[in-house]
Write an enzyme that holds these catalytic residues in place. Structure first.
Site, PDB file in Angstrom:
ATOM      1  N   GLN A  58      37.994   9.107  38.771  1.00 13.39           N
ATOM      2  CA  GLN A  58      38.027   8.830  37.328  1.00 13.39           C
ATOM      3  C   GLN A  58      36.774   9.364  36.644  1.00 13.39           C
ATOM      4  O   GLN A  58      35.651   9.092  37.081  1.00 13.39           O
ATOM      5  CB  GLN A  58      38.133   7.334  37.040  1.00 13.39           C
ATOM      6  N   GLY A 118      43.486  -4.499  39.815  1.00  9.98           N
ATOM      7  CA  GLY A 118      42.033  -4.445  39.881  1.00  9.98           C
ATOM      8  C   GLY A 118      41.471  -5.668  40.587  1.00  9.98           C
ATOM      9  O   GLY A 118      41.394  -5.723  41.819  1.00  9.98           O
ATOM     10  N   ARG A 119      41.092  -6.688  39.801  1.00  9.52           N
ATOM     11  CA  ARG A 119      40.405  -7.853  40.373  1.00  9.52           C
ATOM     12  C   ARG A 119      41.245  -8.535  41.449  1.00  9.52           C
ATOM     13  O   ARG A 119      40.705  -9.055  42.432  1.00  9.52           O
ATOM     14  CB  ARG A 119      40.059  -8.834  39.252  1.00  9.52           C
ATOM     15  N   PRO A 154      40.408   1.618  39.120  1.00  3.07           N
ATOM     16  CA  PRO A 154      38.994   2.022  39.118  1.00  3.07           C
ATOM     17  C   PRO A 154      38.151   0.835  38.669  1.00  3.07           C
ATOM     18  O   PRO A 154      38.419   0.246  37.620  1.00  3.07           O
ATOM     19  CB  PRO A 154      38.948   3.151  38.075  1.00  3.07           C
ATOM     20  N   MET A 155      37.151   0.459  39.463  1.00  8.06           N
ATOM     21  CA  MET A 155      36.268  -0.653  39.070  1.00  8.06           C
ATOM     22  C   MET A 155      34.848  -0.345  39.533  1.00  8.06           C
ATOM     23  O   MET A 155      34.616  -0.150  40.737  1.00  8.06           O
ATOM     24  CB  MET A 155      36.735  -1.968  39.713  1.00  8.06           C
ATOM     25  N   ASN A 189      48.987  -2.392  34.033  1.00  9.52           N
ATOM     26  CA  ASN A 189      47.753  -2.969  34.588  1.00  9.52           C
ATOM     27  C   ASN A 189      47.315  -4.178  33.759  1.00  9.52           C
ATOM     28  O   ASN A 189      47.488  -4.215  32.550  1.00  9.52           O
ATOM     29  CB  ASN A 189      46.654  -1.885  34.559  1.00  9.52           C
ATOM     30  N   GLY A 190      46.754  -5.136  34.483  1.00  6.42           N
ATOM     31  CA  GLY A 190      46.159  -6.309  33.840  1.00  6.42           C
ATOM     32  C   GLY A 190      46.795  -7.604  34.277  1.00  6.42           C
ATOM     33  O   GLY A 190      48.009  -7.796  34.126  1.00  6.42           O
ATOM     34  N   CYS A 215      37.858   2.090  28.613  1.00  9.63           N
ATOM     35  CA  CYS A 215      36.716   1.205  28.840  1.00  9.63           C
ATOM     36  C   CYS A 215      35.957   0.954  27.539  1.00  9.63           C
ATOM     37  O   CYS A 215      35.501   1.893  26.888  1.00  9.63           O
ATOM     38  CB  CYS A 215      35.785   1.824  29.886  1.00  9.63           C
ATOM     39  N   LYS A 236      43.920   6.570  31.615  1.00  7.52           N
ATOM     40  CA  LYS A 236      44.003   5.103  31.621  1.00  7.52           C
ATOM     41  C   LYS A 236      43.575   4.610  30.244  1.00  7.52           C
ATOM     42  O   LYS A 236      42.472   4.921  29.788  1.00  7.52           O
ATOM     43  CB  LYS A 236      43.096   4.534  32.715  1.00  7.52           C
TER      44      LYS A 236
HETATM   45  C1  FMN Z   1      33.995  -5.096  37.747  1.00  7.33           C
HETATM   46  C2  FMN Z   1      34.969  -4.231  36.973  1.00  7.33           C
HETATM   47  C3  FMN Z   1      34.686  -2.893  36.801  1.00  7.33           C
HETATM   48  C4  FMN Z   1      35.585  -2.054  36.104  1.00  7.33           C
HETATM   49  N1  FMN Z   1      35.326  -0.716  36.023  1.00  7.33           N
HETATM   50  C5  FMN Z   1      36.250   0.111  35.460  1.00  7.33           C
HETATM   51  C6  FMN Z   1      36.105   1.521  35.512  1.00  7.33           C
HETATM   52  O1  FMN Z   1      35.161   2.071  36.105  1.00  7.33           O
HETATM   53  N2  FMN Z   1      37.059   2.278  34.894  1.00  7.33           N
HETATM   54  C7  FMN Z   1      38.133   1.721  34.263  1.00  7.33           C
HETATM   55  O2  FMN Z   1      38.976   2.446  33.731  1.00  7.33           O
HETATM   56  N3  FMN Z   1      38.320   0.395  34.234  1.00  7.33           N
HETATM   57  C8  FMN Z   1      37.415  -0.419  34.829  1.00  7.33           C
HETATM   58  N4  FMN Z   1      37.647  -1.756  34.873  1.00  7.33           N
HETATM   59  C9  FMN Z   1      38.920  -2.283  34.360  1.00  7.33           C
HETATM   60  C10 FMN Z   1      39.963  -2.343  35.501  1.00  7.33           C
HETATM   61  O3  FMN Z   1      40.271  -1.058  35.998  1.00  7.33           O
HETATM   62  C11 FMN Z   1      41.265  -3.009  35.014  1.00  7.33           C
HETATM   63  O4  FMN Z   1      41.785  -2.247  33.957  1.00  7.33           O
HETATM   64  C12 FMN Z   1      41.016  -4.431  34.525  1.00  7.33           C
HETATM   65  O5  FMN Z   1      40.204  -5.150  35.432  1.00  7.33           O
HETATM   66  C13 FMN Z   1      42.350  -5.183  34.343  1.00  7.33           C
HETATM   67  O6  FMN Z   1      43.076  -5.193  35.544  1.00  7.33           O
HETATM   68  P1  FMN Z   1      43.080  -6.483  36.531  1.00  7.33           P
HETATM   69  O7  FMN Z   1      43.502  -7.664  35.703  1.00  7.33           O
HETATM   70  O8  FMN Z   1      44.072  -6.126  37.604  1.00  7.33           O
HETATM   71  O9  FMN Z   1      41.675  -6.655  37.029  1.00  7.33           O
HETATM   72  C14 FMN Z   1      36.761  -2.603  35.542  1.00  7.33           C
HETATM   73  C15 FMN Z   1      37.026  -3.973  35.703  1.00  7.33           C
HETATM   74  C16 FMN Z   1      36.156  -4.773  36.420  1.00  7.33           C
HETATM   75  C17 FMN Z   1      36.489  -6.237  36.618  1.00  7.33           C
END
Ligand code: FMN
Length: 325
Positions: free
Chosen positions: A75, A229-230, A20-21, A205-206, A105, A144
């Site tokens: 979410q 995510g990213r 979720p992002m 995740n991460g 978050c 999460k």
């Molecule tokens: C632009 C952005 C928006 C995000 N929005 C959410 C969100 O709405 N809900 C959530 O649980 N995490 C959110 N996250 C966190 C991501 O879901 C994820 O946990 C975090 O980016 C680490 O994973 P990654 O290294 O694969 O990006 C967000 C991250 C980014 C970069």
């Protein structure tokens, strides 16, 4: 390596999820990664349980969804137990395949509301929310989390027992503490400690940006699957690569160049969103996607400074004309 997990009554194959992002995990992005292959589970960005029931399913950019986007978990961030039943009713109408609770978050606006990671500071309140949520739906329920305020195995065990005891079916662990920035390497080994505390499937995740990262994260965390995510905006074909190389899935990626993938994303944005909503989403996506090009900052800046979608598309095409495929 098991290539599927069962979440309540739902089979997730392969166990690779789009995170979720906010501003990124929308309908166009979800369809893009699906078309490229091997994503087993999709998530929406976080949605406020309080305002969700008033969102118009046809017009809200948060709820726009095509028929092929499934399984899709919506979410929620929750502030009040009284919001739960109407939010869940709405998700049933929207044909959600599951509901995810945001407990990780650390954004300041959630601090004010006592939501996201701030909910786990009051386990009694969290329990009452979960009890109402579990009673309101028989859909798969996931949560999460991050690792907490500090690395504390006892506190994590209390949280995990609460979550599993109150009916959570899937746990995603972002391997960072609440205050840790993205530049810090995630604690994948601590995801492994959480995995050992629960009997439900765990997604790690991460910091997963390549097949090697995926392999290393799975080795260290021994998680049941991954959430990305990213890395999914950076390389939307990453799920397909991991699916093939780690889970032995048949090749699905339809051999598109990066330019073609970017163009397809634009097409999906135009198809799914009203004109005034397209450019913002393209601007949010582009800095990640541009990261695989040696001079990608030119693409990111060109799109960032565009004032119309037409201008952004023209500038992106100019960039691709002068770059390697
Ligand atoms: C632009 C952005 C928006 C995000 N929005 C959410 C969100 O709405 N809900 C959530 O649980 N995490 C959110 N996250 C966190 C991501 O879901 C994820 O946990 C975090 O980016 C680490 O994973 P990654 O290294 O694969 O990006 C967000 C991250 C980014 C970069």
């Amino acid at each position: 390596m098991k290539n599927r997990i069962i979440v309540r009554n739902l089979e997730v194959l392969p166990p690779l999820a789009l995170a979720p992002m906010v501003g990124l995990s929308h309908s166009a992005m979800r369809s893009l990664v699906q078309e490229l292959g091997c994503v087993g589970l999709l998530f929406t960005e976080m949605l406020a349980a309080r305002t969700l029931p008033d969102e118009n399913a046809q017009h809200s950019p948060l709820l726009v969804r095509s028929a092929g986007e499934r399984p899709l978990f919506y979410q929620l961030f929750l502030t009040d137990t009284d919001d739960i039943e109407s939010a869940v009713r709405k998700l049933h109408q929207l044909n959600a395949q599951g509901i995810d609770l945001n407990l990780g978050c650390p954004a300041p606006n959630l601090r004010r509301l006592g939501a996201g990671c701030y909910l786990i500071r009051d386990l009694a309140r969290l329990r009452s929310l979960l009890v109402r949520l579990r009673r309101a739906t028989s859909l798969p329920l996931s949560a999460k989390i991050r690792l907490g305020d500090k690395l504390d195995q006892g506190a994590l065990a209390d949280l995990c027992h609460l979550l599993t005891g109150e009916g959570v079916d899937l746990l995603t662990v972002h391997g960072r503490l609440h205050g840790e920035k993205f530049c810090r390497k995630p604690h994948w080994e601590w995801i492994g400690k959480v995995k050992d505390m629960v009997s439900i499937p765990v997604l790690a995740n991460g910091g997963i940006f390549s097949v090697n990262d995926a392999r290393e994260c799975l080795r260290i965390s021994h998680a049941d699957g991954l959430m990305i995510g990213r890395g999914a905006a950076w390389r939307p074909w990453l799920f397909a690569d991991i699916g093939q190389e780690i889970y032995g899935m048949p090749p699905e990626r339809p051999g598109l160049s990066r330019k073609e993938i970017y163009s397809r994303f634009i097409e999906l944005l135009m198809e799914r969103f009203a004109k005034e909503r397209q450019l913002g989403r393209l601007k949010q996506f582009t800095p990640y996607f541009a990261g695989t090009y040696a001079f990608g900052h030119h693409l990111a800046t060109a799109v960032q400074t565009s004032t119309t979608m037409e201008q952004a598309v023209q500038r992106a095409n100019d960039f691709f004309a002068g770059s390697e495929a």
